[in-house]
Design an enzyme around this catalytic site. Structure first.
Site, PDB file in Angstrom:
ATOM      1  CD  GLU A  56      -1.392  -2.286   2.150  1.00 22.70           C
ATOM      2  OE1 GLU A  56      -2.224  -2.952   2.789  1.00 22.70           O
ATOM      3  OE2 GLU A  56      -0.157  -2.544   2.163  1.00 22.70           O
ATOM      4  CB  CYS A  87      -1.276   0.567   5.000  1.00 23.34           C
ATOM      5  SG  CYS A  87       0.353  -0.197   4.749  1.00 23.34           S
TER       6      CYS A  87
END
Length: 153
Positions: A56, A87
């Site tokens: 991510e 993330c």
């Protein structure tokens, strides 16, 4: 869940398979903007010796570079597993519109499984989320990877 979501999760799975082949935890991600993939990535924690090199985070950096802005308004992240707190926090800061993920993460998931950072009312941005897209396929790759790791140990 739409067919389009499945198509993009399948693209994220391709990235996860690259991570698997590189002996990284097999997580892959893509970011879509205006119906086009603008960023692809997979975990590179081991390769880069960097605990923040999650799929991510890799695609966030790539997508913001592509768009030339720190905001990802109107973009959707497709990722093979539910994002962790690091993330999820970064995705909130980037103001991404949607997160679509494959498998839930019952140990570190921050989109509702363990905690819910992406829809915390105290934060200035909330993200629409859909989980369970191609969940079986995403889970299987992770299970295979950790089974292989346990055999080596």
């Amino acid at each position: 869940m739409s067919k389009i979501d499945e198509i993009y999760i399948f693209e994220a799975l391709k990235e996860a398979k690259k991570a698997y082949e590189e002996d990284e935890v097999p997580v892959g991600a893509v970011i879509v903007y205006k119906n086009r993939i603008i960023a692809r990535g997979h975990n590179q924690v081991e390769r880069l010796k960097d605990p923040t090199a999650h799929a991510e985070m890799i695609v966030l950096t790539s997508a913001t570079n592509f768009l030339g802005t720190k905001w990802l308004n109107g973009s959707t992240l497709y990722v093979t597993i539910e994002p962790c707190s690091m993330c999820a926090g970064a995705l909130v800061l980037a103001r991404i519109k949607n997160i679509c993920f494959g498998a839930k993460d019952h140990k570190t998931g921050a989109c509702g499984s363990v905690i819910n950072i992406i829809n915390n009312k105290k934060l200035n941005h909330r993200i629409e989320v859909k989980g369970g897209i191609l969940e079986k396929e995403c889970s299987l790759l992770l299970k295979e990877f950790f089974k292989k790791k346990r055999k080596k140990a």
